[in-house]
Design a protein around this motif. Structure first.
Motif, PDB file in Angstrom:
ATOM      1  N   UNK A 168       0.831  -1.208   0.000  1.00 53.58           N
ATOM      2  CA  UNK A 168       0.000   0.000   0.000  1.00 53.58           C
ATOM      3  C   UNK A 168       0.866   1.260   0.000  1.00 53.58           C
ATOM      4  N   UNK A 169       0.469   2.322  -0.715  1.00 53.82           N
ATOM      5  CA  UNK A 169       1.135   3.628  -0.607  1.00 53.82           C
ATOM      6  C   UNK A 169       0.509   4.440   0.528  1.00 53.82           C
ATOM      7  N   UNK A 170       1.325   5.257   1.224  1.00 51.40           N
ATOM      8  CA  UNK A 170       0.814   5.967   2.382  1.00 51.40           C
ATOM      9  C   UNK A 170       0.925   7.490   2.280  1.00 51.40           C
ATOM     10  N   UNK A 171       1.672   8.008   1.359  1.00 54.46           N
ATOM     11  CA  UNK A 171       1.615   9.430   1.021  1.00 54.46           C
ATOM     12  C   UNK A 171       1.712  10.364   2.209  1.00 54.46           C
ATOM     13  N   UNK A 172       2.834  10.339   2.903  1.00 54.87           N
ATOM     14  CA  UNK A 172       3.141  11.264   3.994  1.00 54.87           C
ATOM     15  C   UNK A 172       2.244  11.076   5.223  1.00 54.87           C
TER      16      UNK A 172
END
Length: 322
Positions: A168-172
């Motif tokens: 999964x990407x979490x973007x900051x």
């Protein structure tokens, strides 16, 4: 505390923020948790030692109880020390891979515990409904295979969840308002679609929790039907006493578990986040590990007698002769 600079990256660490809104009383919250953790360690270790030492307890019911104690020990020991570090020392950072490892233990061993409760209910059913065949049905090899199958089931269903979270990407976003590493807590931080994660989480819950509780319910229903046919009053009393003990263990585990699961997945806004987090900590870390050995120790006569025997000890015949 720095956050991620890239807009679409895998995180290096997360920040477990404890119980937001109650930071000033974190130390006071930790005191009962620490006391309960100590009780759970002593109670479960003592129960496992007692079952190992006393030959009179070398029966399927107590073997399953020993399995339950070992699972409780693993679950609370892999999570509570980390929670205490948050409350006492403000150590909130956790590596992403370490988060996944703790998540594996949290959900994997919780699923295994549900399975062991189901095995205990089936053991109770066989003991009441087929007493003459009990020893031939629940042999040591069968118990070993059932325990291994329950363990593998709990482990295998959690692996896809770990794989999905890993990618999964979490973007900051890396701050989690919790004290331990849960699946939905981290999934909700992702900036991508989490539909497949939610579906997998619900599927695991249905396969494990709902299936097991249905088996337990059917087992106790058939057990109650069998008890009705028992004529002596003491047989009724003994059967219902044992049933009460096992239902208490099931309630202690399942009710807070379902409360936590549904509030996380369906976002019940009327429940304060702090209350949800406290219940989640109690259910997962402390209630079953602390109360199970107490309930079984008080209610089951064979365990009480074995504890008394262990503390009093056997008198040496040579001393008595003198």
């Amino acid at each position: 505390m720095p956050v991620f600079n890239n807009s679409y990256v895998a995180p290096q660490f997360f920040i477990l923020n404890g119980i937001p809104g109650l930071e000033r009383v974190h130390v006071w919250i930790s005191l009962p948790l620490c006391i309960m953790y100590t009780i759970s360690l002593l109670g479960n270790l003592g129960l496992v030692y007692l079952i190992h030492q006393e030959e009179s307890l070398h029966h399927p019911m107590y073997f399953f109880l020993a399995m339950l104690s070992v699972i409780d020990l693993f679950t609370c020991t892999t999570t509570l020390p980390n929670a205490l570090c948050i409350f006492w020392f403000n150590l909130k950072d956790i590596n992403f891979n370490a988060y996944l490892v703790q998540m594996f233990f949290v959900h994997g061993f919780t699923d295994v515990e549900f399975g062991v409760l189901m095995l205990m209910a089936l053991d109770h059913y066989v003991a009441i409904c087929y007493p003459s065949r009990y020893a031939t049905i629940l042999t040591n090899p069968i118990i070993t295979k059932a325990g291994l199958a329950t363990f593998l089931r709990g482990v295998l269903v959690i692996i896809p969840l770990l794989f999905l979270v890993k990618h999964l990407p979490f973007c900051q976003r890396n701050i989690i308002s919790h004290t331990y590493c849960g699946h939905m807590s981290v999934v909700k931080l992702s900036c991508a679609s989490i539909k497949i994660n939610v579906i997998n989480g619900l599927t695991v819950a249905l396969l494990i929790g709902v299936f097991d509780i249905c088996c337990i319910s059917v087992s106790y229903t058939m057990f109650l039907q069998a008890v009705v046919s028992l004529s002596p009053a003491d047989a009724w009393q003994k059967a219902f006493s044992t049933c009460t003990v096992r239902k208490s263990a099931t309630i202690i585990t399942y009710v807070p578990a379902f409360f936590t699961f549904f509030t996380l997945h369906f976002g019940v806004n009327t429940i304060p986040p702090s209350l949800h987090l406290i219940v989640a900590n109690l259910y997962l870390l402390l209630l079953p590990p602390t109360l199970n050995p107490i309930v079984y120790g008080i209610k089951i006569k064979q365990i009480r007698d074995s504890v008394i025997k262990l503390f009093q000890g056997e008198k040496d015949p040579s001393i008595q002769d003198k």
